[in-house]
Design an enzyme around this catalytic site. Sequence first.
Site, mmCIF file in Angstrom:
data_model
loop_
_atom_site.group_PDB
_atom_site.id
_atom_site.type_symbol
_atom_site.label_atom_id
_atom_site.label_comp_id
_atom_site.label_asym_id
_atom_site.label_seq_id
_atom_site.Cartn_x
_atom_site.Cartn_y
_atom_site.Cartn_z
ATOM 1 N N ARG A 162 0.814 -1.304 0.065
ATOM 2 C CA ARG A 162 -0.079 0.077 -0.165
ATOM 3 C C ARG A 162 0.835 1.258 0.077
ATOM 4 O O ARG A 162 0.586 2.000 -0.773
ATOM 5 C CB ARG A 162 -0.937 -0.125 1.225
ATOM 6 C CG ARG A 162 -2.184 -0.852 1.321
ATOM 7 C CD ARG A 162 -3.080 -0.483 2.026
ATOM 8 N NE ARG A 162 -4.217 -1.296 2.088
ATOM 9 C CZ ARG A 162 -5.314 -1.344 1.366
ATOM 10 N NH1 ARG A 162 -5.277 -0.365 0.268
ATOM 11 N NH2 ARG A 162 -6.458 -2.117 1.211
ATOM 12 N N ARG A 163 1.840 1.321 1.029
ATOM 13 C CA ARG A 163 2.763 2.390 1.015
ATOM 14 C C ARG A 163 3.656 2.555 -0.258
ATOM 15 O O ARG A 163 3.890 3.717 -0.864
ATOM 16 C CB ARG A 163 3.644 2.229 2.212
ATOM 17 C CG ARG A 163 2.718 2.458 3.460
ATOM 18 C CD ARG A 163 3.709 2.678 4.882
ATOM 19 N NE ARG A 163 4.330 1.394 5.111
ATOM 20 C CZ ARG A 163 3.829 0.505 5.611
ATOM 21 N NH1 ARG A 163 2.490 0.523 5.987
ATOM 22 N NH2 ARG A 163 4.166 -0.761 5.816
ATOM 23 N N ARG A 211 -3.656 -10.083 -3.888
ATOM 24 C CA ARG A 211 -4.235 -11.567 -4.190
ATOM 25 C C ARG A 211 -3.547 -12.577 -3.695
ATOM 26 O O ARG A 211 -4.273 -13.472 -3.411
ATOM 27 C CB ARG A 211 -4.331 -11.510 -5.774
ATOM 28 C CG ARG A 211 -5.414 -10.746 -6.698
ATOM 29 C CD ARG A 211 -6.769 -11.217 -6.100
ATOM 30 N NE ARG A 211 -6.968 -12.256 -6.090
ATOM 31 C CZ ARG A 211 -8.204 -13.055 -5.654
ATOM 32 N NH1 ARG A 211 -9.041 -12.363 -4.937
ATOM 33 N NH2 ARG A 211 -8.335 -14.158 -5.595
ATOM 34 N N GLN A 262 -2.588 -12.588 -0.609
ATOM 35 C CA GLN A 262 -2.948 -12.714 0.710
ATOM 36 C C GLN A 262 -4.533 -13.167 0.619
ATOM 37 O O GLN A 262 -4.856 -14.184 1.369
ATOM 38 C CB GLN A 262 -3.357 -11.303 1.457
ATOM 39 C CG GLN A 262 -3.856 -11.213 2.662
ATOM 40 C CD GLN A 262 -4.537 -9.861 3.110
ATOM 41 O OE1 GLN A 262 -4.544 -8.946 2.458
ATOM 42 N NE2 GLN A 262 -4.724 -9.703 4.616
ATOM 43 N N ASN A 283 -5.817 -15.198 -1.722
ATOM 44 C CA ASN A 283 -5.828 -16.413 -1.997
ATOM 45 C C ASN A 283 -5.474 -17.452 -1.079
ATOM 46 O O ASN A 283 -5.939 -18.356 -0.714
ATOM 47 C CB ASN A 283 -4.969 -16.793 -3.143
ATOM 48 C CG ASN A 283 -5.075 -18.224 -3.842
ATOM 49 O OD1 ASN A 283 -4.446 -19.078 -3.226
ATOM 50 N ND2 ASN A 283 -5.978 -18.513 -4.895
ATOM 51 N N GLU A 301 -8.612 -17.517 1.162
ATOM 52 C CA GLU A 301 -9.599 -18.393 0.472
ATOM 53 C C GLU A 301 -9.262 -19.705 0.754
ATOM 54 O O GLU A 301 -9.935 -20.635 0.915
ATOM 55 C CB GLU A 301 -9.489 -18.250 -0.953
ATOM 56 C CG GLU A 301 -10.165 -16.644 -1.430
ATOM 57 C CD GLU A 301 -9.770 -16.519 -2.710
ATOM 58 O OE1 GLU A 301 -9.401 -17.220 -3.678
ATOM 59 O OE2 GLU A 301 -10.148 -15.374 -3.226
ATOM 60 N N TYR A 325 4.645 -19.846 -4.119
ATOM 61 C CA TYR A 325 3.458 -19.131 -4.528
ATOM 62 C C TYR A 325 3.446 -17.504 -4.450
ATOM 63 O O TYR A 325 3.301 -17.143 -5.303
ATOM 64 C CB TYR A 325 1.987 -19.632 -4.162
ATOM 65 C CG TYR A 325 0.912 -19.018 -4.575
ATOM 66 C CD1 TYR A 325 -0.007 -19.103 -5.801
ATOM 67 C CD2 TYR A 325 0.246 -18.236 -3.695
ATOM 68 C CE1 TYR A 325 -0.955 -18.778 -6.121
ATOM 69 C CE2 TYR A 325 -0.888 -17.505 -4.093
ATOM 70 C CZ TYR A 325 -1.330 -17.857 -5.384
ATOM 71 O OH TYR A 325 -2.660 -17.118 -5.565
ATOM 72 N N TYR A 369 4.237 -15.269 -7.259
ATOM 73 C CA TYR A 369 2.949 -14.158 -7.773
ATOM 74 C C TYR A 369 3.537 -12.839 -7.845
ATOM 75 O O TYR A 369 3.032 -12.073 -8.370
ATOM 76 C CB TYR A 369 1.915 -15.095 -7.094
ATOM 77 C CG TYR A 369 0.421 -14.300 -7.471
ATOM 78 C CD1 TYR A 369 0.356 -13.528 -8.919
ATOM 79 C CD2 TYR A 369 -0.616 -14.792 -6.910
ATOM 80 C CE1 TYR A 369 -0.793 -13.265 -9.141
ATOM 81 C CE2 TYR A 369 -1.852 -14.318 -7.413
ATOM 82 C CZ TYR A 369 -1.872 -13.748 -8.619
ATOM 83 O OH TYR A 369 -3.406 -13.445 -8.949
ATOM 84 N N ARG A 415 2.664 -18.128 -10.968
ATOM 85 C CA ARG A 415 2.249 -18.639 -9.505
ATOM 86 C C ARG A 415 1.850 -20.071 -9.561
ATOM 87 O O ARG A 415 1.493 -20.756 -8.714
ATOM 88 C CB ARG A 415 0.989 -17.683 -9.293
ATOM 89 C CG ARG A 415 -0.486 -18.156 -10.333
ATOM 90 C CD ARG A 415 -1.318 -16.963 -9.806
ATOM 91 N NE ARG A 415 -2.907 -17.336 -10.499
ATOM 92 C CZ ARG A 415 -3.281 -17.073 -11.661
ATOM 93 N NH1 ARG A 415 -2.158 -16.463 -12.194
ATOM 94 N NH2 ARG A 415 -4.308 -17.364 -11.784
#
Lengths: 139, 139, 139
Positions: B35-36, B56, B58, B60, B63, B98, B102, B109
């Site tokens: 983000r930063r 994604r 995080q 996945n 999930e 992964y 990724y 990935r």
Amino acid sequence: MPLPHSLSALPWTALVTVLAILFYFYTGVRVGRARRKFGIAAPAVTGDPDFERVFRVQMNTLEWMPVFLPLLWLCAAYQGDAGAAVLGLVWIGGRILYMIRYSEAAAKRGPGFGIQAAACVALLIGALVGIARLMLFSA
Amino acid sequence: MPLPHSLSALPWTALVTVLAILFYFYTGVRVGRARRKFGIAAPAVTGDPDFERVFRVQMNTLEWMPVFLPLLWLCAAYQGDAGAAVLGLVWIGGRILYMIRYSEAAAKRGPGFGIQAAACVALLIGALVGIARLMLFSA
Amino acid sequence: MPLPHSLSALPWTALVTVLAILFYFYTGVRVGRARRKFGIAAPAVTGDPDFERVFRVQMNTLEWMPVFLPLLWLCAAYQGDAGAAVLGLVWIGGRILYMIRYSEAAAKRGPGFGIQAAACVALLIGALVGIARLMLFSA
């Protein structure tokens, strides 16, 4: 050494689990309400920052459920029912604060987040101490 | 027939659970950092493909947590602590691969994803064999 | 009073857990397929309403996993294997209906959603009654 507690004989931890699930469910109810208020029809999850913050509160709580619940039960199994349940209540309290403040502004989400994270760290330590004790003394 | 193991007497499985949670937590820490780095302020989760891939990873991992954790514990309860814990370590290893690949490119990935999926299939088979044995021999 | 059941001696609940995980996994397989069909390459998760509905089915199932699985096991631990397993099958049935209808149109997602929510409410009541009984009669 004290044997680990049977997971099904931890009623306070079970009750805190139900409370955490009810709270988490409520964060989803708020998303449904915010959909109507800000006119964001499913399946969209973006389009208005006020809606997105409410949605992110639910998502962030979801993200922490697989951290919180297993640590809660591991800590309870190794350290007993009451201590884990109290830390679980602290986690729910931090989550409620996070929900209220994040819904107002993203910058206000820090304190509640910190409290719930600290509760998870305490549960983690309780779990690790219990695991180490079980490994060292049951060989 | 051998009785299922008490869930609270499986220290290696408990340790792998804590490691998996710590790894999953780390995938969230990387999102904060991204983000930063890429200037994507909360609550936004889109806007830069480099950020989105980290996000994604995080998501996945999140999930797969309700796939991995229940299968890990079911396999451990029916097949014993050590085997489930080793498969759990394979899952974490696949997940780390992964995450690294990724983050570089979406096309990379595959291998890490395959390893962690295979570990879950093995845990699933272990759980199903144990469930079948319990149903057939405890009637 | 009847003692809570050992969590590792609940084979039907374990089997329903595996079935729920397989169903949830399938909602993710459909997202992969929809990515190819509608040309939405990872990491993107938006861009076509038909894709987004398939994606939201997976996400909503994920959102309900930490509600369903703990309540299923708490209900099973306190009320026994068969009852919890039947309610778990109702939940999976509601989820399948929700998946089929939501993939057609967002407005059709109501009935399946209601069925799976009702199954969770029943599991919640079973868990709470069991917790209350354990607290009142084991003091």
